[in-house]
Scaffold this active site. Structure first.
Site, PDB file in Angstrom:
ATOM      1  N   TYR A  34      -4.264  18.420  71.972  1.00  0.00           N
ATOM      2  CA  TYR A  34      -4.653  17.746  70.735  1.00  0.00           C
ATOM      3  C   TYR A  34      -6.066  17.202  70.954  1.00  0.00           C
ATOM      4  O   TYR A  34      -6.261  16.032  71.286  1.00  0.00           O
ATOM      5  CB  TYR A  34      -3.701  16.604  70.395  1.00  0.00           C
ATOM      6  CG  TYR A  34      -2.308  17.025  69.991  1.00  0.00           C
ATOM      7  CD1 TYR A  34      -2.017  18.343  69.665  1.00  0.00           C
ATOM      8  CD2 TYR A  34      -1.278  16.100  69.924  1.00  0.00           C
ATOM      9  CE1 TYR A  34      -0.747  18.729  69.289  1.00  0.00           C
ATOM     10  CE2 TYR A  34       0.004  16.485  69.542  1.00  0.00           C
ATOM     11  CZ  TYR A  34       0.263  17.790  69.227  1.00  0.00           C
ATOM     12  OH  TYR A  34       1.526  18.170  68.852  1.00  0.00           O
TER      13      TYR A  34
ATOM     14  N   PRO B  22       2.264  18.986  51.548  1.00  0.00           N
ATOM     15  CA  PRO B  22       3.047  17.780  51.263  1.00  0.00           C
ATOM     16  C   PRO B  22       4.230  18.078  50.348  1.00  0.00           C
ATOM     17  O   PRO B  22       4.171  18.929  49.458  1.00  0.00           O
ATOM     18  CB  PRO B  22       2.028  16.869  50.583  1.00  0.00           C
ATOM     19  CG  PRO B  22       0.710  17.319  51.111  1.00  0.00           C
ATOM     20  CD  PRO B  22       0.842  18.809  51.271  1.00  0.00           C
ATOM     21  N   LEU B  23       5.324  17.372  50.595  1.00  0.00           N
ATOM     22  CA  LEU B  23       6.541  17.580  49.820  1.00  0.00           C
ATOM     23  C   LEU B  23       6.350  17.148  48.380  1.00  0.00           C
ATOM     24  O   LEU B  23       5.786  16.095  48.093  1.00  0.00           O
ATOM     25  CB  LEU B  23       7.691  16.773  50.430  1.00  0.00           C
ATOM     26  CG  LEU B  23       8.065  17.094  51.873  1.00  0.00           C
ATOM     27  CD1 LEU B  23       9.118  16.118  52.349  1.00  0.00           C
ATOM     28  CD2 LEU B  23       8.573  18.523  51.994  1.00  0.00           C
TER      29      LEU B  23
END
Length: 287
Positions: A59, A221-222
């Site tokens: 990362y 995104p949901l």
């Protein structure tokens, strides 16, 4: 925070709402917070009761690395802080989609280098939990054997405390458990993406934690009418309801939502205290 927790590996007590550090670096794509904001978010997370942080040495982007931020913000680490890292297919980046036998990150040398890089950048002598990150889903179940054997050797050397596995299916989970004492599985899973429903239950039966990545949709995104309806009932956000649903789904689910926003961090952690009713839960899974 959720009141109940989980013992990773039977000896590491963690709260069910943790924090994922990936978004602090903008890796692999997207924006990231300023350095001081990132450091403040990590400290705020611990102050709010988070004791499970998910990270990895890969990362890192444009000179910003999650492990360095964690070390700067939190070292010397609180005694109860559990740092979960990962090694494997993504260590070398571009080889993720190759057959396991051709992925340099899954070779004994690649895995050792990954473990040693995490040890060095986090400033620790032993890693609490290391997830073996397999490549794209659908690889042969035998692919997990050799990498896990390597991680077991590194554990025997004292470099790793516990081993988890990521991006696998049920057959690989069963195989992995014959090779190593698996303490957690980290796969993509959320209320809108439930391919792993049987694996979540299998992990629960085996006493293994299930740690969903992209718990609120990731790069997509949901959006769902029922999520909004339930959120309005509780004066909560859609993301909070999605996280609360995961906590209600199974007691072995541990959350590691990532964010580069202090306000969103507080909201994510508060989701651990959101109790959904049976009516809410029925509505959320209704077609």
């Amino acid at each position: 925070m959720a009141k109940t927790g989980w013992k990773l590996g039977g000896d590491l007590d963690v709260g069910r709402v943790g924090y994922g550090a990936m978004k602090l670096t903008g890796w692999p794509q997207g924006g990231r917070p300023e350095r001081e904001t990132a450091l403040a978010i990590l400290r705020q997370a611990v102050e709010l009761g988070v004791n499970h942080i998910d990270t990895s040495h890969y990362y890192a982007r444009d000179g910003v690395a999650a492990n360095e931020l964690i070390r700067t913000a939190l070292h010397p680490y609180p005694a109860d802080l559990v740092l979960v890292t990962k090694v494997g297919a993504l260590v070398e980046g571009s080889d993720i989609a190759l057959p396991a036998s051709e992925q340099s990150g899954l070779t004994p040398d690649g895995l050792r280098r990954g473990v040693e890089a995490n040890l060095r950048t986090l400033g620790v002598d032993r890693l609490d939990v290391v997830n073996l990150r397999m490549g794209d889903r659908g690889h042969d179940r035998s692919a997990v054997a050799a990498p896990l054997e390597t991680l077991m050797k590194l554990r025997d050397e004292g470099l790793i405390r516990h081993i988890g596995i990521s991006n696998i299916g049920r057959a690989e989970f069963d195989t992995a458990r014959t090779i190593a004492p698996i303490v957690c599985v980290q796969n993509r899973y959320n209320i809108a993406y439930r391919e792993d429903d049987p694996l979540v239950d299998a992990c629960a039966e085996a006493g293994v934690a299930y740690v969903p990545f992209f718990p609120v949709g990731g790069f997509q995104p949901l959006t769902a009418e029922h999520l909004t309806t339930v959120a309005q009932r509780h004066d909560a956000t859609v993301a909070q309801v999605a996280l609360a649903w995961l906590l209600a789904r199974s007691p072995n689910i541990l959350l590691i939502p990532g964010t580069g926003s202090p306000a969103h961090l507080a909201e994510n952690i508060a989701a651990g205290g959101l109790t959904l009713t049976d009516e809410d839960l029925d509505l959320l899974v209704r077609p």
